[in-house]
Every structure is written in structure tokens, then in C-alpha cells.
Scaffold this active site. Structure first.
Site, mmCIF file in Angstrom:
data_model
loop_
_atom_site.group_PDB
_atom_site.id
_atom_site.type_symbol
_atom_site.label_atom_id
_atom_site.label_comp_id
_atom_site.label_asym_id
_atom_site.label_seq_id
_atom_site.Cartn_x
_atom_site.Cartn_y
_atom_site.Cartn_z
ATOM 1 N N LYS A 119 71.206 119.958 -1.121
ATOM 2 C CA LYS A 119 72.153 120.022 -2.256
ATOM 3 C C LYS A 119 73.336 119.189 -3.560
ATOM 4 C CE LYS A 119 71.068 124.860 -0.429
ATOM 5 N NZ LYS A 119 71.305 125.935 -0.063
ATOM 6 N N TYR B 103 71.422 129.370 9.184
ATOM 7 C CA TYR B 103 69.627 128.964 8.033
ATOM 8 C C TYR B 103 69.411 127.558 8.121
ATOM 9 C CZ TYR B 103 65.914 128.551 4.530
ATOM 10 O OH TYR B 103 64.753 127.743 3.989
ATOM 11 N N ASP C 295 74.371 120.983 10.131
ATOM 12 C CA ASP C 295 73.743 121.515 8.766
ATOM 13 C C ASP C 295 74.990 122.026 8.062
ATOM 14 O OD1 ASP C 295 72.000 122.507 6.847
ATOM 15 O OD2 ASP C 295 70.735 123.190 8.122
HETATM 16 C C1 LIG Z 1 69.407 124.867 1.052
HETATM 17 C C2 LIG Z 1 69.725 124.717 2.711
HETATM 18 C C3 LIG Z 1 68.635 124.330 3.468
HETATM 19 C C4 LIG Z 1 67.335 123.788 3.507
HETATM 20 O O1 LIG Z 1 67.202 123.290 2.030
HETATM 21 P P1 LIG Z 1 65.738 123.469 1.300
HETATM 22 O O2 LIG Z 1 66.508 122.122 -0.241
HETATM 23 O O3 LIG Z 1 66.275 124.723 0.155
HETATM 24 O O4 LIG Z 1 65.063 123.107 1.950
HETATM 25 C C5 LIG Z 1 69.020 123.767 5.382
HETATM 26 N N1 LIG Z 1 69.890 124.454 5.377
HETATM 27 C C6 LIG Z 1 70.766 124.983 4.771
HETATM 28 C C7 LIG Z 1 72.371 125.591 5.612
HETATM 29 C C8 LIG Z 1 71.014 125.219 3.356
HETATM 30 O O5 LIG Z 1 71.600 126.452 2.370
#
Ligand SMILES: *Cc1c(COP(=O)(O)O)cnc(C)c1O
Length: 419
Positions: free
Chosen positions: A264, A141, A236
Site C-alpha cells: 500500500k 487478512y 503484516d
Molecule cells: C491489503 C492487505 C494485504 C494484501 O495486499 P494486496 O496488495 O492487496 O495483495 C495483505 N495484508 C494486509 C494487512 C492488507 O491490508
């Protein structure tokens, strides 16, 4: 006010009553709780029920809720103003701290969410390479930008298909989707399309469809192929960054991307994202280069302060502690008949099936068992993330008393289920 009244009210205010879909409890059944305060590993809903939190706001809170050092730093910063729309020393301070922990981030840009970080990383990769195509992997994701709300097309087609209404096919056609953990598919893709590929993006430790721990050979091969075809490799690390080691999954595996995205944890609970990496690529970003990207609240001083106060407490000892605790908590999950709990440090994923490396292997029966567990634990004061596809997080605040509370509740549930 009670939870149900608030929920009924919110249904008239927000789609599904929520501001992010998974919070609506559709996956597990029941209705969402409304929370009013939190401390350490615990939070309290509007009816004064206390829960042991194992969702931890989906990852940012590695120190636990409302850590005193973070509160103190933020309170002090607030008195000096909320936003300047001009540079402040607090941006430099967080950036220098990040560089010291992940030196491969030579230059970076702060944004306000993980989605924004990834979206910008894709754009700079396209700007740098002059190419349009991108590659992602099934089960990872990367937030909700158009280019990444894409699933594999049918048959042998390399064109992706939109995974959400509102994403034009014309956009999804530029994104290809491959399975994780499949070196052969990776190699034939690069042979055919490598020279047109702007970027490949992957969660080096996929943790958004359960915890899909990859064979390192797969990641290494991806690194080699991106280098060979001069495509930008984006890791990511919005979840894994500063979560699984001081230098994230990259540092743990010693495989480094060209561009990395964080979110995060780096905001310590405030909205912060970051993309950064090789300075030749980052120099394409405006005003140094032609790739436009901007943000009214980017580098917000309060958010920078919360992030810095958090990162300052992250040292090797803390990760060793979290690793040890992760193993203990995982064993307790595994007291439940049929439950296995793969974990890396403080990321745990309770499942009811054998090892999983690809999202397509996740069984419906495992998710059904998770839903039962979720409901059972919720009524015993333990809050799991409201979806079996989501991982559970521990924090520094999950200590001995929390562990024994968790164990007691698990045992009650096992007894109730008559196992
Ligand atoms: C949470 C997450 C996102 C998106 O971040 P948001 O702050 O919710 O937009 C993108 N990539 C990964 C791997 C994530 O866990």
C-alpha cells in the site's frame, strides 16, 4: 459512457464485473461506479459526479490522489524507461529511506503486492526454521495466498479449514487459526505446537475486519512466545506501515517482529510490496540462500519512485496532523445516532455497536446500519468503502473544506432519516 453501461459491459469481461471482489458493491447493494480521475481527496466518476473519497484506494494514498510531488517524480522517472529487469539506483533509494524509518528492517526484498510479500515471508520463515506449520489470527487478512485463505477448524481441532474453494485441505492443515485478544488460547497453543511452528503472522493493528485494536499485553505475549519457541514472528503491516506512525504499528507499540511485510503506502499508489527484517532470516533468500523468490517487475523503477516521493513527505508533523484530523472526523461520524467511530490517526471505523476486539463480535445490525449510511452518503457525494467490514482512510488532502462538506452531508442524512 455512463456507469451502468460500463458495468454491464464489465460483467461480460470480469467475474462479477470487477478485478477485486469488494469493488462489486455486493455487500452494500447497488452497482459500482466507474471512476475516471482523481485529485486530492476527491474523485470523479464517468458521469461527472464528484465524490469526497473516504476509501482512498484502500490505504495507499496517504498524501491524497495525484499529489504533485509524486506526479513530478514519476514523470521524470518515466522518461528514463519503465523497467530494466536489472538493478537501478531507485531501488537503493527507496530501501535506504525505508531502513531509516524502520531500522529493524535490516534487509528487504521488494515484490509487487501485499499478497506476494506475505506469501514470501511465510516461505522464508519455513526455509529458515525448517518447520512447516504457521499460525494466524481470526479477523486478520493477509492477502489471498493459499496458506492464508484459512479459517479456524471446528471444535478443538488445530487444523485450519480452507476459507476459499480451490485451497487444498492438505495446505490448510498446516495453518492454525486462533482468536485475537485471547492470551490463554495463545499459551496453550504454543505449549502444544510451538516447537513445530515456523511462523506466527498477525496484523499488529488489525484493520481488515474493522479496526480491532488489541490489548498490548496480547501482542507482547505473542512476541515472547515466538522468541521462546524460535518461531518467526511476522507483522503484516501492509495497512498500518507508514500509516499510523513513521514506523508503523511496530514503532508505535515498540514491539518488533522478526519479519515485517509492507505494501500500500510504500508504492504511493503503484503496485509495490516488501518483506524484510532480520538479516540472518533474509539471508536465506535466493541467491544468498536456498529459499526461491523472484519477480520480473520487482523493484520497478517507476513504482520505487512513487513510493520514495511519498515516504519523503511523511514526517512527525504529518502524523500529528492526521491524528488531530482523525479525531475531528470521528466526532462527525458520531453525530449519527448510534454511531461510534474508533480511530487511530487517519484510520477510522464507523460502527453501530460497542467496542470490538474480535471479528466474531461484529454484529449484523451494525453492518446493516453501515450499509444504510453508505447508500445515503453516496447519493450525497461521499464515497465510503463499499463494506462495513472495511475501515475508512483520511489523507493529507482531507482538510477543512472537506471536513465541513462531510459534516454538511452527515447532517442532511440525519435529517432525512428523521432522527
Ligand atoms: C491489503 C492487505 C494485504 C494484501 O495486499 P494486496 O496488495 O492487496 O495483495 C495483505 N495484508 C494486509 C494487512 C492488507 O491490508
Amino acid at each position: 459512457m455512463n456507469n451502468d453501461r460500463l458495468y454491464r459491459e464489465s460483467l461480460n469481461l470480469f467475474p462479477g464485473g470487477v478485478n477485486s471482489p469488494v469493488r462489486a458493491f455486493k455487500a452494500v447493494g447497488g452497482t459500482p461506479k466507474f471512476f475516471k480521475k482523481a485529485q486530492g481527496a476527491w474523485f470523479t466518476d464517468e458521469e461527472d459526479h464528484r465524490y469526497l473519497d473516504l476509501c482512498m484506494s484502500w490505504g495507499p494514498l496517504i498524501l491524497g490522489h495525484a499529489h504533485p510531488d509524486v506526479i513530478n517524480a514519476v514523470t521524470e522517472a518515466l522518461r528514463e524507461g519503465f523497467t530494466f529487469g536489472a538493478p537501478s539506483r531507485r531501488e537503493n533509494a527507496l530501501a535506504k529511506k525505508i531502513k531509516s524509518m524502520v531500522p529493524f528492517v535490516e534487509k528487504m526484498r521488494f515484490v509487487s503486492s501485499g499478497t506476494e510479500a506475505v506469501m514470501s515471508a511465510i516461505r522464508v520463515s519455513r526455509g529458515f526454521t525448517g518447520r512447516s506449520k504457521i499460525l494466524k489470527f481470526e479477523g486478520c487478512y493477509h492477502g489471498h495466498s493459499d496458506a492464508l485463505l484459512v479459517k479456524a477448524g471446528s471444535g478443538l481441532a488445530t487444523f485450519g479449514e480452507p476459507s476459499s474453494a480451490g485451497v487444498p485441505k492438505e495446505v490448510s492443515y498446516l495453518t492454525s487459526v486462533l482468536p485475537l485478544d485471547n492470551i490463554e488460547a495463545l499459551e496453550s497453543f504454543f505449549t502444544l505446537h510451538g516447537s513445530e511452528l515456523a511462523a506466527a503472522i498477525i496484523e499488529p493493528m488489525p484493520a481488515n475486519n474493522g479496526l480491532l485494536l488489541q490489548d498490548l499485553r496480547f501482542l507482547k505475549r505473542l512476541r515472547e512466545l515466538c522468541t521462546k519457541y524460535q518461531s518467526v514472528l511476522i507483522f503484516d503491516e501492509v495497512i498500518s506501515g507508514f500509516r499510523v506512525s513513521p514506523s508503523g504499528a511496530s514503532g508505535l507499540y515498540k514491539i518488533y517482529p522478526d519479519i515485517v511485510t509492507y505494501g500500500k503506502i510504500i508504492g504511493g499508489g503503484m503496485p509495490v510490496g516488501l518483506y524484510g527484517g532480520r538479516s540472518d532470516i533474509m539471508s536465506c533468500v535466493s541467491p544468498d540462500g536456498p529459499v526461491y523468490q523472484a519477480g520480473t517487475l520487482s523493484g520497478n523503477p517507476i513504482a520505487m519512485t512513487a513510493g520514495l516521493a511519498t515516504l519523503e513527505l511523511l514526517d512527525e508533523t504529518l502524523y500529528a496532523t492526521l491524528q488531530k484530523r482523525g479525531a475531528q472526523w470521528s466526532k462527525i461520524y458520531e453525530l449519527i445516532p448510534g454511531c461510534r467511530c474508533p480511530h487511530v490517526g487517519s484510520i477510522l471505523w464507523p460502527i453501530f455497536q460497542p467496542r470490538v476486539k474480535q471479528s466474531s463480535e461484529i454484529q449484523e445490525s451494525s453492518i446493516t446500519s453501515f450499509n444504510k449510511l453508505h447508500q445515503g452518503l453516496l447519493s450525497h457525494g461521499v464515497y465510503l468503502p463499499p463494506s462495513g467490514y472495511e475501515v475508512t482512510f483520511l489523507s493529507l488532502a482531507h482538510q477543512e473544506p472537506e471536513l465541513s462538506f462531510f459534516q454538511d452531508q452527515i447532517k442532511k442524512i440525519i435529517t432525512l432519516q428523521g432522527n
